[in-house]
Design a protein around this motif. Sequence first.
Motif, mmCIF file in Angstrom:
data_model
loop_
_atom_site.group_PDB
_atom_site.id
_atom_site.type_symbol
_atom_site.label_atom_id
_atom_site.label_comp_id
_atom_site.label_asym_id
_atom_site.label_seq_id
_atom_site.Cartn_x
_atom_site.Cartn_y
_atom_site.Cartn_z
ATOM 1 N N LEU A 107 85.292 -11.988 31.947
ATOM 2 C CA LEU A 107 85.849 -10.760 31.383
ATOM 3 C C LEU A 107 86.519 -9.989 32.510
ATOM 4 C CD1 LEU A 107 86.266 -8.575 29.194
ATOM 5 C CD2 LEU A 107 83.985 -7.688 29.767
ATOM 6 N N VAL A 108 87.802 -9.649 32.299
ATOM 7 C CA VAL A 108 88.548 -8.823 33.254
ATOM 8 C C VAL A 108 88.936 -7.544 32.535
ATOM 9 C CG1 VAL A 108 90.507 -8.676 34.826
ATOM 10 C CG2 VAL A 108 89.480 -10.905 34.325
ATOM 11 N N SER A 109 88.476 -6.402 33.056
ATOM 12 C CA SER A 109 88.667 -5.125 32.391
ATOM 13 C C SER A 109 89.388 -4.146 33.303
ATOM 14 C CB SER A 109 87.307 -4.541 31.989
ATOM 15 O OG SER A 109 87.418 -3.210 31.527
ATOM 16 N N SER A 110 90.155 -3.248 32.709
ATOM 17 C CA SER A 110 90.688 -2.126 33.473
ATOM 18 C C SER A 110 89.536 -1.384 34.139
ATOM 19 C CB SER A 110 91.450 -1.180 32.548
ATOM 20 O OG SER A 110 91.624 0.086 33.159
ATOM 21 N N TYR A 111 89.760 -0.927 35.371
ATOM 22 C CA TYR A 111 88.701 -0.243 36.116
ATOM 23 C C TYR A 111 88.246 1.051 35.440
ATOM 24 C CZ TYR A 111 91.940 3.314 37.853
ATOM 25 O OH TYR A 111 92.830 4.355 37.930
ATOM 26 N N LEU A 112 89.071 1.592 34.522
ATOM 27 C CA LEU A 112 88.704 2.840 33.855
ATOM 28 C C LEU A 112 87.610 2.656 32.815
ATOM 29 C CD1 LEU A 112 92.069 4.755 33.352
ATOM 30 C CD2 LEU A 112 90.094 5.470 34.701
ATOM 31 N N PHE A 113 87.259 1.399 32.492
ATOM 32 C CA PHE A 113 86.226 1.165 31.492
ATOM 33 C C PHE A 113 85.110 0.314 32.087
ATOM 34 C CE2 PHE A 113 89.812 2.570 29.113
ATOM 35 C CZ PHE A 113 89.272 3.287 28.059
ATOM 36 N N PRO A 114 84.370 0.883 33.073
ATOM 37 C CA PRO A 114 83.316 0.119 33.748
ATOM 38 C C PRO A 114 82.130 -0.181 32.840
ATOM 39 C CG PRO A 114 83.219 2.424 34.405
ATOM 40 C CD PRO A 114 84.465 2.267 33.584
ATOM 41 N N MET A 115 82.021 0.503 31.691
ATOM 42 C CA MET A 115 80.911 0.220 30.779
ATOM 43 C C MET A 115 80.983 -1.186 30.205
ATOM 44 S SD MET A 115 83.500 2.080 29.447
ATOM 45 C CE MET A 115 82.882 3.740 29.616
ATOM 46 N N ARG A 194 77.161 2.989 36.671
ATOM 47 C CA ARG A 194 76.624 3.224 38.002
ATOM 48 C C ARG A 194 77.659 2.820 39.055
ATOM 49 N NH1 ARG A 194 73.547 5.903 35.726
ATOM 50 N NH2 ARG A 194 71.279 5.738 35.521
ATOM 51 N N ASN A 195 77.832 3.667 40.056
ATOM 52 C CA ASN A 195 78.676 3.346 41.217
ATOM 53 C C ASN A 195 80.105 3.022 40.815
ATOM 54 O OD1 ASN A 195 76.516 3.646 43.108
ATOM 55 N ND2 ASN A 195 75.775 1.615 42.510
ATOM 56 N N PHE A 196 80.770 3.986 40.171
ATOM 57 C CA PHE A 196 82.129 3.788 39.680
ATOM 58 C C PHE A 196 83.074 3.336 40.783
ATOM 59 C CE2 PHE A 196 86.421 5.401 38.907
ATOM 60 C CZ PHE A 196 86.685 4.927 37.629
ATOM 61 N N PHE A 197 82.958 3.916 41.972
ATOM 62 C CA PHE A 197 83.859 3.564 43.064
ATOM 63 C C PHE A 197 83.362 2.360 43.862
ATOM 64 C CE2 PHE A 197 84.927 8.168 42.652
ATOM 65 C CZ PHE A 197 86.270 8.020 42.377
ATOM 66 N N SER A 198 82.109 2.389 44.295
ATOM 67 C CA SER A 198 81.651 1.411 45.278
ATOM 68 C C SER A 198 81.317 0.057 44.686
ATOM 69 C CB SER A 198 80.431 1.954 46.033
ATOM 70 O OG SER A 198 79.364 2.209 45.123
ATOM 71 N N ALA A 199 80.875 -0.004 43.434
ATOM 72 C CA ALA A 199 80.485 -1.296 42.869
ATOM 73 C C ALA A 199 80.776 -1.355 41.373
ATOM 74 C CB ALA A 199 79.000 -1.558 43.139
ATOM 75 N N PRO A 200 82.044 -1.185 40.976
ATOM 76 C CA PRO A 200 82.350 -1.231 39.539
ATOM 77 C C PRO A 200 82.217 -2.627 38.960
ATOM 78 C CG PRO A 200 84.363 -1.151 40.828
ATOM 79 C CD PRO A 200 83.233 -0.979 41.793
ATOM 80 N N ALA A 201 82.315 -3.662 39.795
ATOM 81 C CA ALA A 201 82.219 -5.045 39.342
ATOM 82 C C ALA A 201 81.939 -5.921 40.559
ATOM 83 C CB ALA A 201 83.514 -5.490 38.663
ATOM 84 N N GLU A 202 81.558 -7.186 40.288
ATOM 85 C CA GLU A 202 81.331 -8.114 41.380
ATOM 86 C C GLU A 202 82.641 -8.466 42.093
ATOM 87 O OE1 GLU A 202 80.240 -8.503 38.317
ATOM 88 O OE2 GLU A 202 78.048 -8.606 38.403
ATOM 89 N N ARG A 203 83.768 -8.359 41.367
ATOM 90 C CA ARG A 203 85.074 -8.620 41.961
ATOM 91 C C ARG A 203 86.066 -7.608 41.411
ATOM 92 N NH1 ARG A 203 86.216 -13.210 44.439
ATOM 93 N NH2 ARG A 203 84.125 -12.699 45.159
ATOM 94 N N VAL A 204 86.819 -6.962 42.292
ATOM 95 C CA VAL A 204 87.821 -5.971 41.895
ATOM 96 C C VAL A 204 89.183 -6.449 42.384
ATOM 97 C CG1 VAL A 204 88.567 -3.566 42.008
ATOM 98 C CG2 VAL A 204 86.121 -4.115 42.077
ATOM 99 N N ILE A 205 90.083 -6.707 41.431
ATOM 100 C CA ILE A 205 91.447 -7.094 41.768
ATOM 101 C C ILE A 205 92.266 -5.816 41.918
ATOM 102 C CG2 ILE A 205 93.499 -8.331 40.996
ATOM 103 C CD1 ILE A 205 91.089 -10.117 41.693
ATOM 104 N N VAL A 206 92.726 -5.548 43.127
ATOM 105 C CA VAL A 206 93.535 -4.361 43.404
ATOM 106 C C VAL A 206 94.995 -4.803 43.347
ATOM 107 C CG1 VAL A 206 93.933 -2.412 44.947
ATOM 108 C CG2 VAL A 206 91.684 -3.534 44.898
ATOM 109 N N ALA A 207 95.642 -4.513 42.227
ATOM 110 C CA ALA A 207 96.963 -5.073 41.936
ATOM 111 C C ALA A 207 98.084 -4.205 42.489
ATOM 112 C CB ALA A 207 97.135 -5.281 40.439
ATOM 113 N N VAL A 208 98.097 -4.065 43.801
ATOM 114 C CA VAL A 208 99.209 -3.434 44.511
ATOM 115 C C VAL A 208 99.560 -4.333 45.686
ATOM 116 C CG1 VAL A 208 98.489 -1.104 43.859
ATOM 117 C CG2 VAL A 208 97.730 -2.057 46.031
#
Length: 425
Positions: A107-115, A194-208
């Motif tokens: 599952l790949v989700s927009s970072y704005l929906f960490p739930m 929990r931890n919206f900035f530091s640990a929103p997921a096991e992998r965060v793709i920063v698309a810039v």
Amino acid sequence: MRVIVTSHGSTGDIYPVIALAVALRNAGHDTVFATLPVYREEIERAGVAFYPLCADSHEITIQAWMGRLQKLHSPISQLREVFMCALPLLPDLIQRTDGVLKGADLLVSSYLFPMNKGLADRHGVPFATLSFAHQAVPSPDYPPENIISPRWLPSGMRRVWNAFLWRAANRIVDRVINRAVRRPLRDAGLPLVRNFFSAPAERVIVAVSEKLMRPRAAIESRFRFTGYCRWQAPEDARLEEELTMFSGGEKMPVLTFGSMVYPDADAWMRRLAAAWPRGRKLVVQRGWAGFEAPAGRDEIKVVGSVSHDQLFRHASAVIHHGGAGTTASALHAGVPQLVAPHIGDQFFFGREVERLGCGFRIAKKCWPEKLAAALARLDASPEFAASALRARATLASENGPTQAVEELERFVAETKAGRAAACVS
């Protein structure tokens, strides 16, 4: 593997995910884009399977949401409003996401929906998020956006202070989100954010762009810069003819404020007409503002929905709001920029444009009156155009969608290997 991607919001939140979904599909993965029905046509036109996360009968007016957000000045208030607006739909979104996850491998989700992490964990599915901006990537080497880190502190103490600020930012944002969504999460049996900035997921793709945008700082390995994931609407041959005839083959300024809402759009265009030099051509994209051409000003042409790449080929400069997607398109076009930030991370991207030397910011409240003088300043300084061309050359060497797919494939393989090792032990 079967991949579910999901995002909500304006086209700036949707188009990068379409680009990622297409790249996943081209790499041989069974990919489904789960989002709001309003984007069904765009997604299916790209050849990606669509899954609705709410019924078509829901009256969703994203433009109205954006209008409400623009009235708020605090980023925390804006974030709260995002989730309060989404609250009526959350039970449906959660239930349908839960359903589409059955049999998924990622599952790949927009970072704005960490739930969504709670749903992925429920199904044992690896969870990654996609971020369209990089100011939310934490590091002890710099503080959160708009918070000052005292430069007079020794470097070691400053790193400790910055780390404390990021922990505080986590707690504040977590509290804001959880206050808004606590009930639907509880009803669905999902944990709080929990931890919206530091640990929103096991992998965060920063698309810039990694080469242009990645900070020179210590960043946790879960954050992977891949380059931009860009998707463009089909080009319009008839509009191309119109623009070519209008321009006479010359480049001209192009103004686009994308998904920004202007309840009094006609008044703003009258102000522009009163201040804009007679005889100088300007293209204005109608956008969500609903701009219309002012009477008696034939040198101001208003166009509707169109691919940024097509429109910006005619641009001598791009005037925009600083949205992540529009900034990326202007950088890829290799032309100078004027940024009039309206909301949220647009102020950050305006500063990034200045840092790269590709342009500068102007105030949103007076852009009609200041536009001509700001463009004259751009024209008078060839350094802006040179920097814009250098940025375009750098971006030409990156392939964001392909890099993102490779990162996600590695992530799933590593997750499976880790789980297998845990079972053996």
